[in-house]
Motif scaffolding. Structure first.
Motif, PDB file in Angstrom:
ATOM      1  N   ALA A 236     -22.990 -33.751 -35.896  1.00  0.00           N
ATOM      2  CA  ALA A 236     -23.510 -35.063 -35.526  1.00  0.00           C
ATOM      3  C   ALA A 236     -22.555 -36.155 -35.982  1.00  0.00           C
ATOM      4  O   ALA A 236     -21.839 -36.003 -36.978  1.00  0.00           O
ATOM      5  CB  ALA A 236     -24.894 -35.290 -36.132  1.00  0.00           C
ATOM      6  N   TYR A 237     -22.581 -37.261 -35.251  1.00  0.00           N
ATOM      7  CA  TYR A 237     -21.780 -38.437 -35.589  1.00  0.00           C
ATOM      8  C   TYR A 237     -22.690 -39.657 -35.544  1.00  0.00           C
ATOM      9  O   TYR A 237     -23.559 -39.777 -34.672  1.00  0.00           O
ATOM     10  CB  TYR A 237     -20.635 -38.609 -34.580  1.00  0.00           C
ATOM     11  CG  TYR A 237     -19.653 -39.691 -34.967  1.00  0.00           C
ATOM     12  CD1 TYR A 237     -18.639 -39.426 -35.872  1.00  0.00           C
ATOM     13  CD2 TYR A 237     -19.753 -40.975 -34.434  1.00  0.00           C
ATOM     14  CE1 TYR A 237     -17.739 -40.414 -36.245  1.00  0.00           C
ATOM     15  CE2 TYR A 237     -18.858 -41.965 -34.801  1.00  0.00           C
ATOM     16  CZ  TYR A 237     -17.858 -41.683 -35.707  1.00  0.00           C
ATOM     17  OH  TYR A 237     -16.968 -42.669 -36.089  1.00  0.00           O
ATOM     18  N   PHE A 238     -22.502 -40.574 -36.478  1.00  0.00           N
ATOM     19  CA  PHE A 238     -23.327 -41.780 -36.563  1.00  0.00           C
ATOM     20  C   PHE A 238     -22.436 -42.932 -37.001  1.00  0.00           C
ATOM     21  O   PHE A 238     -21.641 -42.792 -37.931  1.00  0.00           O
ATOM     22  CB  PHE A 238     -24.450 -41.577 -37.582  1.00  0.00           C
ATOM     23  CG  PHE A 238     -25.400 -42.736 -37.729  1.00  0.00           C
ATOM     24  CD1 PHE A 238     -26.453 -42.907 -36.841  1.00  0.00           C
ATOM     25  CD2 PHE A 238     -25.251 -43.644 -38.766  1.00  0.00           C
ATOM     26  CE1 PHE A 238     -27.344 -43.968 -36.991  1.00  0.00           C
ATOM     27  CE2 PHE A 238     -26.137 -44.712 -38.917  1.00  0.00           C
ATOM     28  CZ  PHE A 238     -27.186 -44.873 -38.025  1.00  0.00           C
ATOM     29  N   ALA A 239     -22.549 -44.064 -36.312  1.00  0.00           N
ATOM     30  CA  ALA A 239     -21.741 -45.226 -36.682  1.00  0.00           C
ATOM     31  C   ALA A 239     -22.519 -46.497 -36.378  1.00  0.00           C
ATOM     32  O   ALA A 239     -23.329 -46.546 -35.451  1.00  0.00           O
ATOM     33  CB  ALA A 239     -20.409 -45.230 -35.933  1.00  0.00           C
TER      34      ALA A 239
ATOM     35  N   ALA B  19     -28.740 -32.259 -42.633  1.00  0.00           N
ATOM     36  CA  ALA B  19     -29.100 -31.756 -41.306  1.00  0.00           C
ATOM     37  C   ALA B  19     -28.247 -30.559 -40.927  1.00  0.00           C
ATOM     38  O   ALA B  19     -28.737 -29.597 -40.314  1.00  0.00           O
ATOM     39  CB  ALA B  19     -28.945 -32.870 -40.270  1.00  0.00           C
ATOM     40  N   ILE B  20     -26.986 -30.586 -41.306  1.00  0.00           N
ATOM     41  CA  ILE B  20     -26.103 -29.449 -41.006  1.00  0.00           C
ATOM     42  C   ILE B  20     -26.431 -28.276 -41.904  1.00  0.00           C
ATOM     43  O   ILE B  20     -26.507 -27.123 -41.451  1.00  0.00           O
ATOM     44  CB  ILE B  20     -24.624 -29.866 -41.175  1.00  0.00           C
ATOM     45  CG1 ILE B  20     -24.283 -31.069 -40.288  1.00  0.00           C
ATOM     46  CG2 ILE B  20     -23.710 -28.689 -40.851  1.00  0.00           C
ATOM     47  CD1 ILE B  20     -24.642 -30.930 -38.835  1.00  0.00           C
TER      48      ILE B  20
ATOM     49  N   ALA C  42     -26.723 -42.592 -48.690  1.00  0.00           N
ATOM     50  CA  ALA C  42     -27.932 -42.063 -48.065  1.00  0.00           C
ATOM     51  C   ALA C  42     -27.638 -41.517 -46.663  1.00  0.00           C
ATOM     52  O   ALA C  42     -28.140 -40.448 -46.287  1.00  0.00           O
ATOM     53  CB  ALA C  42     -28.998 -43.155 -47.995  1.00  0.00           C
ATOM     54  N   LEU C  43     -26.819 -42.225 -45.904  1.00  0.00           N
ATOM     55  CA  LEU C  43     -26.466 -41.757 -44.555  1.00  0.00           C
ATOM     56  C   LEU C  43     -25.634 -40.478 -44.624  1.00  0.00           C
ATOM     57  O   LEU C  43     -25.882 -39.524 -43.874  1.00  0.00           O
ATOM     58  CB  LEU C  43     -25.706 -42.855 -43.808  1.00  0.00           C
ATOM     59  CG  LEU C  43     -26.530 -44.086 -43.429  1.00  0.00           C
ATOM     60  CD1 LEU C  43     -25.621 -45.212 -42.939  1.00  0.00           C
ATOM     61  CD2 LEU C  43     -27.564 -43.754 -42.362  1.00  0.00           C
ATOM     62  N   ASN C  44     -24.666 -40.456 -45.529  1.00  0.00           N
ATOM     63  CA  ASN C  44     -23.855 -39.240 -45.691  1.00  0.00           C
ATOM     64  C   ASN C  44     -24.730 -38.038 -46.050  1.00  0.00           C
ATOM     65  O   ASN C  44     -24.535 -36.934 -45.539  1.00  0.00           O
ATOM     66  CB  ASN C  44     -22.806 -39.448 -46.795  1.00  0.00           C
ATOM     67  CG  ASN C  44     -21.698 -40.392 -46.378  1.00  0.00           C
ATOM     68  OD1 ASN C  44     -21.452 -40.604 -45.198  1.00  0.00           O
ATOM     69  ND2 ASN C  44     -21.021 -40.968 -47.360  1.00  0.00           N
ATOM     70  N   SER C  45     -25.692 -38.288 -46.919  1.00  0.00           N
ATOM     71  CA  SER C  45     -26.579 -37.215 -47.372  1.00  0.00           C
ATOM     72  C   SER C  45     -27.441 -36.688 -46.232  1.00  0.00           C
ATOM     73  O   SER C  45     -27.626 -35.471 -46.090  1.00  0.00           O
ATOM     74  CB  SER C  45     -27.466 -37.723 -48.514  1.00  0.00           C
ATOM     75  OG  SER C  45     -28.372 -36.723 -48.924  1.00  0.00           O
TER      76      SER C  45
ATOM     77  N   LYS D 282     -35.478 -36.558 -34.565  1.00  0.00           N
ATOM     78  CA  LYS D 282     -35.895 -36.745 -35.958  1.00  0.00           C
ATOM     79  C   LYS D 282     -34.744 -37.281 -36.810  1.00  0.00           C
ATOM     80  O   LYS D 282     -34.922 -38.235 -37.589  1.00  0.00           O
ATOM     81  CB  LYS D 282     -36.404 -35.422 -36.526  1.00  0.00           C
ATOM     82  CG  LYS D 282     -36.851 -35.495 -37.980  1.00  0.00           C
ATOM     83  CD  LYS D 282     -37.327 -34.120 -38.468  1.00  0.00           C
ATOM     84  CE  LYS D 282     -37.718 -34.145 -39.935  1.00  0.00           C
ATOM     85  NZ  LYS D 282     -38.147 -32.800 -40.404  1.00  0.00           N
ATOM     86  N   LEU D 283     -33.566 -36.698 -36.647  1.00  0.00           N
ATOM     87  CA  LEU D 283     -32.409 -37.151 -37.418  1.00  0.00           C
ATOM     88  C   LEU D 283     -32.024 -38.577 -37.042  1.00  0.00           C
ATOM     89  O   LEU D 283     -31.665 -39.376 -37.913  1.00  0.00           O
ATOM     90  CB  LEU D 283     -31.233 -36.194 -37.207  1.00  0.00           C
ATOM     91  CG  LEU D 283     -29.935 -36.525 -37.947  1.00  0.00           C
ATOM     92  CD1 LEU D 283     -30.155 -36.615 -39.449  1.00  0.00           C
ATOM     93  CD2 LEU D 283     -28.850 -35.489 -37.617  1.00  0.00           C
ATOM     94  N   TRP D 284     -32.109 -38.908 -35.777  1.00  0.00           N
ATOM     95  CA  TRP D 284     -31.829 -40.265 -35.292  1.00  0.00           C
ATOM     96  C   TRP D 284     -32.740 -41.264 -36.011  1.00  0.00           C
ATOM     97  O   TRP D 284     -32.280 -42.284 -36.536  1.00  0.00           O
ATOM     98  CB  TRP D 284     -32.040 -40.305 -33.798  1.00  0.00           C
ATOM     99  CG  TRP D 284     -31.925 -41.587 -33.035  1.00  0.00           C
ATOM    100  CD1 TRP D 284     -32.754 -41.973 -32.013  1.00  0.00           C
ATOM    101  CD2 TRP D 284     -30.927 -42.619 -33.112  1.00  0.00           C
ATOM    102  NE1 TRP D 284     -32.345 -43.171 -31.473  1.00  0.00           N
ATOM    103  CE2 TRP D 284     -31.225 -43.593 -32.139  1.00  0.00           C
ATOM    104  CE3 TRP D 284     -29.826 -42.815 -33.938  1.00  0.00           C
ATOM    105  CZ2 TRP D 284     -30.464 -44.747 -31.949  1.00  0.00           C
ATOM    106  CZ3 TRP D 284     -29.055 -43.974 -33.760  1.00  0.00           C
ATOM    107  CH2 TRP D 284     -29.370 -44.907 -32.776  1.00  0.00           C
TER     108      TRP D 284
END
Length: 405
Positions: free
Chosen positions: A28-31, A19-20, A11-14, A390-392
């Motif tokens: 964007a990067y998320f961890a 978004a891109i 779900a996070l990868n999607s 929004k993406l956050w």
């Protein structure tokens, strides 16, 4: 301890990929991690808008994290308090005489100030929760409402990158530094953490860069974090992207003033906005603070008591409204260095979480109840870009939905 399911990772990868694909953000990067390790890291997009040769955003990408610097310098000064060099009650002007005899202005948004001498002493504890009265430049005193204040822009200094010039810039034309209110009585976001870094420098006779490398970055392995955009960091830097008022993204061309980035020209190191890092480094820092609270940290940067104070509300109750007026967050307080959620955010972080963000589109939080630390980064300005925010929220919601005990 929680884990993230495979469905949660998908779900996070999607969300990142979508978004891109929709051109909401260039990259964007998320961890996310716990005291025990990393649960997830993912990225999408490219480092420079419309420049595929810039490379992909990944774990090596470097971000200008702006106000996420504030938590770092807060930890630094608390270390000095623990070492007995200063106390929370130390008057700020005993170390920073440039802040002696400040005035309290009647209305910080007035075109012409009226003011009176401050009656309360500004203490170090007031810097740590933004109750000092020090405040950022009102919109009408900036180059444009969406700009940083002159003390945070290279052009503001006119080549004189000195503390003397910094204090001149934050005086807003007055002979002494203006405060929004009597120290300790309210909350206003401002220059407090720049003063925190200056105090660390004056007490230790080291630059804040030297101090942090020795006492924070080095001990926990933050190898790519610095107040200087060195050539090594610059080769992986994520470029800024500007969002026009019509919503379209635009290649960065200095549309807004930012801090001096050329290392040879940087004269003062700004504790409120000045660091660069990859976000895995910053996650390591947040995870370490969770480890301290859990009693599992090796060579902890702070005592358990000091780490807990980061998450302990420290402001008068009426300040909840001041914080809401600033960030739009319901029912939030401030500890030392951290904004605190006083109640659960539905489907997201839990009551007691500490969080903040950076002007250029980076965000973080720590949720001690769930045991989570989370970082997120873009480099889209003006600040609080709607698509970035929004993406956050979408990523945080998907993260919690994918957790399993």
């Amino acid at each position: 301890m929680v884990i993230l399911t495979e469905e949660g990772k998908v779900a996070l990868n999607s969300l990142l990929a979508q978004a891109i694909a929709e051109n909401r953000v260039p990259g964007a990067y998320f961890a996310a991690g716990t005291a025990d390790g990393t649960l997830y890291s993912g990225s999408a997009g490219i480092r420079s808008f419309r420049d595929p040769t810039s490379g992909k955003v990944d774990e090596n990408s470097v971000f200008w994290i702006c106000s996420m610097t504030k938590l770092v310098v807060t930890v630094a000064i608390i270390q000095l308090i623990e070492a007995g060099k200063i106390t929370l009650e130390t008057p700020v002007d005993s170390i920073v005489p440039e802040l002696a005899n400040p005035v309290v202005v009647d209305d910080i948004n007035a075109l012409e100030y009226t003011f009176k001498p401050a009656q309360n002493k500004m203490l170090i504890k007031h810097l740590l929760n933004h109750s000092s009265g020090l405040h950022y430049v009102p919109s009408h005193r900036k180059a444009s409402p969406e700009s940083l204040g002159p003390a945070y822009t290279a052009v503001g200094y006119g080549g004189d990158f000195s503390w003397r010039k910094f204090f001149e810039l934050i005086r807003n034309g007055l002979p002494v530094v203006p405060l929004a209110f009597e120290p300790g009585t309210s909350w206003a976001y401002g220059w407090s953490c720049d003063i925190v870094a200056l105090i660390v420098e004056r007490v230790t006779s080291k630059s804040i860069e030297e101090y942090c490398k020795e006492k924070i970055f080095g001990p926990i392995g933050m190898k790519t974090t610095s107040f200087y955009l060195t050539p090594e960091l610059e080769k992986n830097i994520v470029s800024m992207t500007y969002r026009r008022k019509d919503g379209a993204l635009e290649v960065w061309n200095g549309q807004l003033g930012i801090i001096e980035r050329e290392p040879s020209k940087v004269g003062i190191l700004l504790g409120g906005i000045g660091t660069y890092t990859n976000l895995d480094d910053y996650l390591l820092f947040l995870r370490h603070l969770l480890q301290i609270q859990a009693g599992t940290a090796t060579n902890p940067l702070l005592s358990v008591g000091s780490a807990s104070n980061l998450f302990r509300p420290s402001l008068p109750e009426h300040c909840v409204e001041e914080i809401k007026a600033f960030g739009g967050w319901e029912d939030c307080q401030f500890g030392y260095g951290l904004c605190l959620a006083n109640s659960d955010w539905p489907g997201r972080r839990k009551k007691g979480s500490g969080f903040w963000y950076g002007w250029a589109g980076t965000y973080y939080f720590m949720d001690p109840t769930t045991g989570l630390a989370v970082v997120y980064g873009t480099q889209v300005v003006p600040t609080n870009d709607p698509e970035v925010v929004k993406l956050w929220g979408q990523l945080e919601t998907a993260l919690y939905a994918g957790l399993k005990d």
